[in-house]
Design an enzyme around this catalytic site. Structure first.
Site, short mmCIF file in Angstrom:
data_model
loop_
_atom_site.label_atom_id
_atom_site.label_comp_id
_atom_site.label_asym_id
_atom_site.label_seq_id
_atom_site.Cartn_x
_atom_site.Cartn_y
_atom_site.Cartn_z
CB SER A 95 -0.53 85.41 55.02
OG SER A 95 -1.51 85.74 56.02
CG HIS A 96 0.89 88.42 58.24
ND1 HIS A 96 0.42 87.21 58.57
CD2 HIS A 96 2.04 88.44 59.13
CE1 HIS A 96 1.52 86.34 59.10
NE2 HIS A 96 2.39 87.03 59.42
CG ASP A 236 -4.80 88.81 57.17
OD1 ASP A 236 -5.94 88.99 56.14
OD2 ASP A 236 -4.16 87.84 57.25
CG ASP A 238 -4.36 85.59 53.42
OD1 ASP A 238 -4.47 86.34 54.55
OD2 ASP A 238 -4.43 84.47 53.58
NE ARG A 241 -3.62 87.68 60.51
CZ ARG A 241 -2.80 88.25 61.01
NH1 ARG A 241 -2.59 88.57 62.20
NH2 ARG A 241 -1.88 88.94 60.07
#
Length: 450
Positions: A95-96, A236, A238, A241
């Protein structure tokens, strides 16, 4: 906290998590889901191709078929699971988090998330019980590749509900996965897109792919001002968001986005429920109710939010962290669909973005503040006792409310910290209460958690 988190499996590669881990997780996931087909996607991190191959090998060796959709965003996995009526999905992503991390996000049928509430702990126990990686099944699963971009692009575009008009937008995809697909998804529309860091690069050489942190949207803000764009959007790593700044380069808080999108949706679905997380401004509840909706407050975290949105058949839900959930996207989150809903707000009205958010800036918030505290439960208890005469609930940590201010103090689901959100009717009152809480809990640290 280990690699098995509240919402996903995540750790530093290869010290905490590596290919053997992924392969064993594949075996455990197949055994847990007991389905015929699992979708697997991956992000652009340097470790993701080998981690994805290992995960796929584990799933197939356990006797389950795999649909490999390659590099993609996390919402594309949800789309593939939902449209294909498959029994589950796995996205290799951290993710982030910075590039040194790897991870896996998991869901079952209908893109229902696996979390510590249901699924992740069972997989953790199954992997822990493996003395070695299991041998391949005699009836090994098949692996097929699939390109879902065309269908996903149409799906995302279907959320536009207003006439299209030209707009100039700065978009920062942070060298994450959205940049690979953004132009193809939105090419049919009259958008002048000024791209920042569209090339997928899992080292994230320009900035961390976490738009919650102000330091990661500085270039976006500068470019919006320089080019006189209508607004800016930051995704972000992936793609689940998206966060926004107005034409002045001012951040539009994510709870304000929830309020703006809710009003637009409720204009067509009056009486519907809209779910928001308990860190959100008073403004969110007020705007939902003013739009004729039912405001439903929920605890923080995508597993909880998705379950509530699904239970209520709510068309929409939003979190302060920039996750937005859509009934017509299997009650899951999508940064691109949130982007389309922001277009609905701004294309449907000639006013600038700042004019939409200005009326919502009627209270004074701290933003989310982190504290590193040894005894988190004791700190929460101390805050609870200090404000014992306020209205209190323990839906998630402790929420305390008075006529002129409220706060929530909770343990993070993703990091070893306490998180504070505080809002008041005046800046002076906000600062006064913040000073009191710091006196109880200790000095704050940094921004940007969820």
């Amino acid at each position: 906290m280990g690699i098995y988190k509240a919402y996903d499996i995540r750790g530093i590669y290869p010290g905490e998590m590596h290919e053997e881990t992924a392969e064993r997780i594949g075996h455990a996931l197949a055994a847990y889901l007991k389905t015929k087909m699992i979708v697997v996607g991956r992000d652009a991190r340097e470790s993701s191709p080998s981690m994805s191959r290992a995960l796929i090998r584990g799933i197939a060796d356990a006797g389950t078929n795999v649909v490999d959709i390659g590099q993609c965003t996390t919402p594309m996995v949800y789309y593939a699971v939902g449209t294909g009526k498959y029994g589950g999905g796995a996205m290799v992503t951290a993710s982030h988090n910075p590039g040194k991390y790897t991870g896996i996000k998991l869901c079952r049928e209908l893109a229902i998330p696996l979390s510590e509430v249901a699924g992740i702990r069972e997989i953790e126990r199954a992997v822990a019980a493996m003395k070695e990686t299991p041998a391949p099944s005699a009836d090994r699963g098949l692996v097929a590749q699939s390109d879902i971009l065309e269908g996903y692009a149409k799906h995302v575009r279907s959320f536009l509900t207003v006439p299209k008009r030209p707009m100039k937008i700065v978009v920062d995809t942070a060298n994450g996965m959205v940049g690979k697909f953004f132009r193809q998804v939105f090419e049919p529309w009259p958008l002048e897109v000024i791209p920042l860091y569209f090339e997928p690069d899992g080292r994230f050489p320009n900035h961390e792919p976490n738009p919650l942190k102000d330091e990661n949207i500085r270039e976006l803000v500068a470019k919006v001002r320089e080019t006189k764009a209508d607004f800016g959007a930051a995704f972000d790593g992936d793609g689940d968001r998206c966060m926004f700044v107005d034409e002045k380069g001012e951040r539009i808080p994510s709870d304000f986005v929830t309020a703006l999108v809710a009003r637009r949706i409720l204009a067509k679905e009056r009486g519907a429920s809209v779910v928001y997380d308990l860190r959100s401004s008073w403004v969110v509840k007020e705007e939902i109710e003013a739009g004729g909706g039912k405001a439903v407050r929920d605890r923080v975290g995508h597993a909880f939010m998705k379950a509530t949105v699904r239970k209520l058949n709510a068309p929409f839900g939003g979190e302060l962290s920039g996750h937005y959930y859509f009934r017509d996207h299997w009650f899951a989150d999508s940064g691109m669909i949130a982007f389309v809903h922001m277009l609905n707000v701004l294309m449907g009205d000639s006013r600038p973005a700042s004019a939409h958010s200005a009326p919502l800036r009627r209270y004074f918030a701290t933003g989310e503040i982190n504290f590193h505290v040894r005894d988190k439960d004791a700190a929460i208890e101390a805050v609870t006792k200090k404000f014992a005469d306020g209205r209190q609930d323990q839906l998630d940590g402790i929420t305390i409310e008075y006529a002129d201010w409220w706060c929530n103090v909770r343990k993070s689901n993703t990091e070893p910290v306490l998180r504070l959100n505080l809002e008041a009717k005046t800046a002076a009152r906000r600062d006064e209460i913040l000073k009191t809480i710091i006196g109880i809990v200790g000095p704050p640290e940094t921004e940007g958690g969820h």
